[in-house]
Design an enzyme around this catalytic site. Structure first.
Site, PDB file in Angstrom:
ATOM      1  N   LYS A   1       2.455   4.336   1.600  1.00 28.09           N
ATOM      2  CA  LYS A   1       2.627   4.829   2.971  1.00 28.09           C
ATOM      3  C   LYS A   1       2.363   6.325   2.883  1.00 28.09           C
ATOM      4  O   LYS A   1       3.177   7.089   2.370  1.00 28.09           O
ATOM      5  CB  LYS A   1       4.027   4.559   3.499  1.00 28.09           C
TER       6      LYS A   1
ATOM      7  N   PHE B   1      -7.264   2.087   5.423  1.00 25.59           N
ATOM      8  CA  PHE B   1      -6.496   0.879   5.128  1.00 25.59           C
ATOM      9  C   PHE B   1      -6.853  -0.319   5.998  1.00 25.59           C
ATOM     10  O   PHE B   1      -6.339  -1.413   5.784  1.00 25.59           O
ATOM     11  CB  PHE B   1      -4.989   1.139   5.148  1.00 25.59           C
TER      12      PHE B   1
ATOM     13  N   GLU C   1       0.850  -1.196   0.000  1.00 26.79           N
ATOM     14  CA  GLU C   1       0.000   0.000   0.000  1.00 26.79           C
ATOM     15  C   GLU C   1       0.877   1.235   0.000  1.00 26.79           C
ATOM     16  O   GLU C   1       2.047   1.165   0.398  1.00 26.79           O
ATOM     17  CB  GLU C   1      -0.871   0.023   1.267  1.00 26.79           C
TER      18      GLU C   1
ATOM     19  N   ARG D   1      -2.448   9.462  11.323  1.00 25.77           N
ATOM     20  CA  ARG D   1      -3.327   8.331  11.562  1.00 25.77           C
ATOM     21  C   ARG D   1      -4.652   8.814  12.115  1.00 25.77           C
ATOM     22  O   ARG D   1      -4.684   9.664  13.011  1.00 25.77           O
ATOM     23  CB  ARG D   1      -2.642   7.434  12.599  1.00 25.77           C
TER      24      ARG D   1
ATOM     25  N   ARG E   1      -3.522   8.767  16.551  1.00 22.03           N
ATOM     26  CA  ARG E   1      -2.716   7.650  17.020  1.00 22.03           C
ATOM     27  C   ARG E   1      -2.384   7.781  18.503  1.00 22.03           C
ATOM     28  O   ARG E   1      -2.196   6.806  19.199  1.00 22.03           O
ATOM     29  CB  ARG E   1      -1.460   7.683  16.157  1.00 22.03           C
TER      30      ARG E   1
ATOM     31  N   LYS F   1       7.246  -0.937   6.931  1.00 22.75           N
ATOM     32  CA  LYS F   1       7.282   0.331   6.190  1.00 22.75           C
ATOM     33  C   LYS F   1       8.610   0.440   5.467  1.00 22.75           C
ATOM     34  O   LYS F   1       9.649   0.046   5.999  1.00 22.75           O
ATOM     35  CB  LYS F   1       7.096   1.505   7.145  1.00 22.75           C
TER      36      LYS F   1
ATOM     37  N   GLU G   1      -5.462   6.985   7.221  1.00 20.28           N
ATOM     38  CA  GLU G   1      -4.503   8.084   7.251  1.00 20.28           C
ATOM     39  C   GLU G   1      -5.170   9.287   6.582  1.00 20.28           C
ATOM     40  O   GLU G   1      -5.697   9.172   5.471  1.00 20.28           O
ATOM     41  CB  GLU G   1      -3.238   7.654   6.492  1.00 20.28           C
TER      42      GLU G   1
HETATM   43  P1  AMP Z   1       6.057   5.674  11.118  1.00 20.38           P
HETATM   44  O1  AMP Z   1       5.272   6.846  11.627  1.00 20.38           O
HETATM   45  O2  AMP Z   1       7.215   6.035  10.235  1.00 20.38           O
HETATM   46  O3  AMP Z   1       6.371   4.674  12.198  1.00 20.38           O
HETATM   47  O4  AMP Z   1       5.080   4.875  10.122  1.00 20.38           O
HETATM   48  C1  AMP Z   1       3.893   4.277  10.530  1.00 20.38           C
HETATM   49  C2  AMP Z   1       2.726   5.172  10.211  1.00 20.38           C
HETATM   50  O5  AMP Z   1       2.488   5.221   8.818  1.00 20.38           O
HETATM   51  C3  AMP Z   1       1.419   4.671  10.738  1.00 20.38           C
HETATM   52  O6  AMP Z   1       1.246   4.985  12.087  1.00 20.38           O
HETATM   53  C4  AMP Z   1       0.390   5.388   9.867  1.00 20.38           C
HETATM   54  O7  AMP Z   1       0.053   6.632  10.456  1.00 20.38           O
HETATM   55  C5  AMP Z   1       1.158   5.668   8.599  1.00 20.38           C
HETATM   56  N1  AMP Z   1       0.606   5.023   7.403  1.00 20.38           N
HETATM   57  C6  AMP Z   1       0.543   5.625   6.204  1.00 20.38           C
HETATM   58  N2  AMP Z   1       0.022   4.830   5.282  1.00 20.38           N
HETATM   59  C7  AMP Z   1      -0.272   3.656   5.886  1.00 20.38           C
HETATM   60  C8  AMP Z   1      -0.831   2.425   5.430  1.00 20.38           C
HETATM   61  N3  AMP Z   1      -1.186   2.233   4.167  1.00 20.38           N
HETATM   62  N4  AMP Z   1      -0.971   1.412   6.360  1.00 20.38           N
HETATM   63  C9  AMP Z   1      -0.593   1.598   7.642  1.00 20.38           C
HETATM   64  N5  AMP Z   1      -0.063   2.751   8.117  1.00 20.38           N
HETATM   65  C10 AMP Z   1       0.099   3.767   7.254  1.00 20.38           C
END
Ligand code: AMP
Length: 573
Positions: free
Chosen positions: A253, A344, A251, A258, A273, A426, A303
């Site tokens: 990112k 998502f 998907e 969130r 979040r 990710k 998101e």
């Molecule tokens: P990070 O903040 O770098 O730890 O990345 C995780 C965050 O990416 C999650 O908490 C979501 O807010 C965001 N996110 C964006 N797109 C997605 C997706 N398709 N699935 C899950 N999380 C996503």
């Protein structure tokens, strides 16, 4: 219960860094905490509210200093002087209480945890005229009745800096140890209950009864925020496939924030979040859900991404971040900074929890119930593939669409609230680096008191001799002397910078541009916060560069070029 008992436990907990010893101290203490005093659990985590609550204590250092000054009769600047010397406001409160004891007699009332909670709980409610002085009186009332050790922890709790090195997981293990035989197994069940309720007080009451069944029965509840599932990192698509299996879902990112969407009948609630309720800030989202999502009761995970009305391009998160906190002119801001909801996941649907269903089933369901409306609400962009080339193409597309990268997800995995899981990964572009000069710093507190702990980075401006700020760095620097392992510690860096300090204001200092450092970062963004107009995202210190003269550091032109290039040059692995 007596607040002093708790303060003594805090003190015992700081005397060791070993997790097992901390668990042991807590386990003994928990056995003595009566079931009705469940809010002591919040105090152990440095709050008076359960995690799901949106309330925060939110007392600034300044206000705490004012209250300490009022409680002791000492001038504010004297308190600040002591703070600078000791570096920890809690310890300052302790010292002041010791002196007070010698000079005045306190009222002799013993503080209870209930009294502390009662007063602290009132603080975030106070608004409007005279609010500062009303807050100060509530704090002063506690401080004048506090023994030195109590004063220390009251202040630390108020400013949100308890420093006992205890998190939810240590309390979880202590509960398992205190109330059950099969500790390891039960700890998992306690964690499960915590992730679903976000209420450690409630879980403590259940655990205290010693019934595993009660813990197992905890389900998710629509309307009550629950912790989101978090992703681990992968360095490349290849590694991603190895970890989540082939084929997998990929998907976008999204570069937004969130948003968990709860609907129960007519009532809609939106949470971030961090479990903050942001329903009021996003009236249009409420409207989209009403119009375009079928179902009486559900929880969606999504998101929210900003977009530009003129160009229809997606915007980086920091451009819309102000919408999260904004309490006024909501309509105006909504028009200026519209968001699109990219759904998502789905965790609950019409009376049934979905979290134990496989990902592919959950995402199929959400695609069935959402009526796609680009720029309003859509299911997240995704492909299912086992092909590296297709995955790379999709990654590039995500970056071209101004998103952060991709998520790779196992098709059969469950949704595990509160967990950072290896079945959802990710992938973001690689880090880049720059040489910059330090032009300012802020002195730290606690462990880092006496050291500079956050450093202002600058690049060269367009005029000769001009330096422009572009970010602050505090990560990548070691706590202790680095020795052979390389790198530099806060202490060593402070020593290096001290001779160049040109101005001091409270804990902040300005520094002559002399010390050149290399930093990595993930991205350059436009920013009104620094006078260069740019900010580095996730800067991390990597090395002192005594070999580099200041005139060779990055200049504004290069930063602008880096910004333009960054999306083009990213590598995909
Ligand atoms: P990070 O903040 O770098 O730890 O990345 C995780 C965050 O990416 C999650 O908490 C979501 O807010 C965001 N996110 C964006 N797109 C997605 C997706 N398709 N699935 C899950 N999380 C996503």
């Amino acid at each position: 219960m007596k607040y002093k008992k708790l303060a003594e436990v805090y003190e015992d907990l700081t005397s060791t860094t070993k997790r097992l010893e901390k668990t042991d101290i807590l386990s003994k203490f928990l056995k003595k905490v009566p079931k009705k005093d469940e809010d002591v659990m919040y105090l152990l985590l440095g709050s008076v509210f359960p995690e799901y609550s949106e309330k925060r204590i939110g007392i600034s250092n300044r206000l705490a200093i004012q209250a300490m000054s009022k409680a002791t009769g000492l001038q504010k600047k004297e308190v600040v002087k002591l703070w600078k010397k000791i570096g920890d406001l809690g310890k300052v409160a302790e010292e002041l209480a010791k002196n007070k004891k010698q000079s005045t007699l306190s009222s002799g009332k013993k503080l209870t945890t209930q009294k502390v909670i009662e007063n602290v709980k009132k603080l975030p409610e106070i608004e409007g005229k005279g609010s500062v002085s009303r807050k100060i009186s509530l704090i002063t009332e506690l401080l004048t009745n506090a023994e030195p050790i109590e004063a220390k922890y009251i202040i630390r709790t108020l400013i949100g800096d308890l420093r006992i090195g205890v998190g939810e997981s240590t309390i979880r293990d202590a509960m398992a140890d205190a109330f059950f035989k099969n500790k390891k197994e039960v700890a998992k069940k306690i964690q499960r209950a915590l992730d679903r309720t976000n209420d450690i007080g409630l879980v403590f009451q259940m655990a205290k009864k010693g019934k595993v069944k009660d813990l197992e029965a905890v389900g998710i509840e629509v309307g009550k925020p629950l912790k989101v599932m978090l992703a681990q990192k992968a360095d490349s698509i290849k590694q991603g496939f190895e970890k989540v299996g082939k084929p997998c879902a990929i998907e976008y990112k999204y570069d937004g924030f969130r948003m968990l969407i709860h609907k129960k009948g007519k009532k809609l609630t939106l949470f971030t979040r961090r479990l903050e309720n942001v329903t009021k800030q996003f009236p249009e989202v409420v409207d989209y859900i009403d119009k375009y999502v079928k179902g009486k009761e559900f929880i969606l995970d999504s998101e929210a991404v900003g977009w530009d009305r003129q160009t229809k391009q997606y915007k980086p998160f920091q451009k819309i971040s102000q919408r999260i906190r904004r309490k006024y002119d909501i309509e105006k801001l909504q028009k200026k900074l519209p968001v699109e909801i990219n759904v998502f996941d789905i965790l609950y649907y019409n009376g049934k929890s979905q979290i134990d269903e496989p990902y592919k089933k959950r995402t199929k369901l959400l695609r069935k119930i959402i009526k796609k409306h680009p720029y309003k609400i859509i299911p997240s962009k995704k492909i299912v593939t086992d092909n590296g080339k297709k995955a790379k193409k999709f990654f590039k597309k995500a970056l071209k669409d101004n998103q952060e990268g991709i998520m790779m997800k196992n098709l059969n995995a469950k949704y595990q609230p509160g967990k950072r899981v290896g079945h959802m990964l990710k992938i973001k572009p690689e880090e880049r680096d720059l040489d910059l000069v330090i032009t300012g710093a802020e002195y730290g507190t606690g462990k880092r008191s006496g050291w500079m702990s956050s450093f202002v980075l600058s690049c060269k401006g367009k005029k000769k001799g001009e330096f422009l700020e572009i970010g602050k760095v505090g990560t990548g620097i070691k706590e202790k002397k680095a020795g052979k392992s390389g790198g530099i510690s806060f202490g060593e860096l402070t020593e290096k910078l001290q001779p160049y300090v040109i101005e001091e204001k409270g804990k902040k200092v300005k520094i002559k541009p002399k010390v050149v450092v290399s930093v990595t970062y993930q991205e350059i963004q436009h920013s009104p916060n620094y006078n260069s107009g740019w900010a580095l995202r996730f800067p991390r210190f990597t090395a002192i560069r005594p070999d580099k003269p200041v005139k060779e550091i990055a200049n504004l032109k290069e930063i602008e070029k880096d910004f333009k290039d960054q999306k083009r040059n990213w590598r995909y692995g």
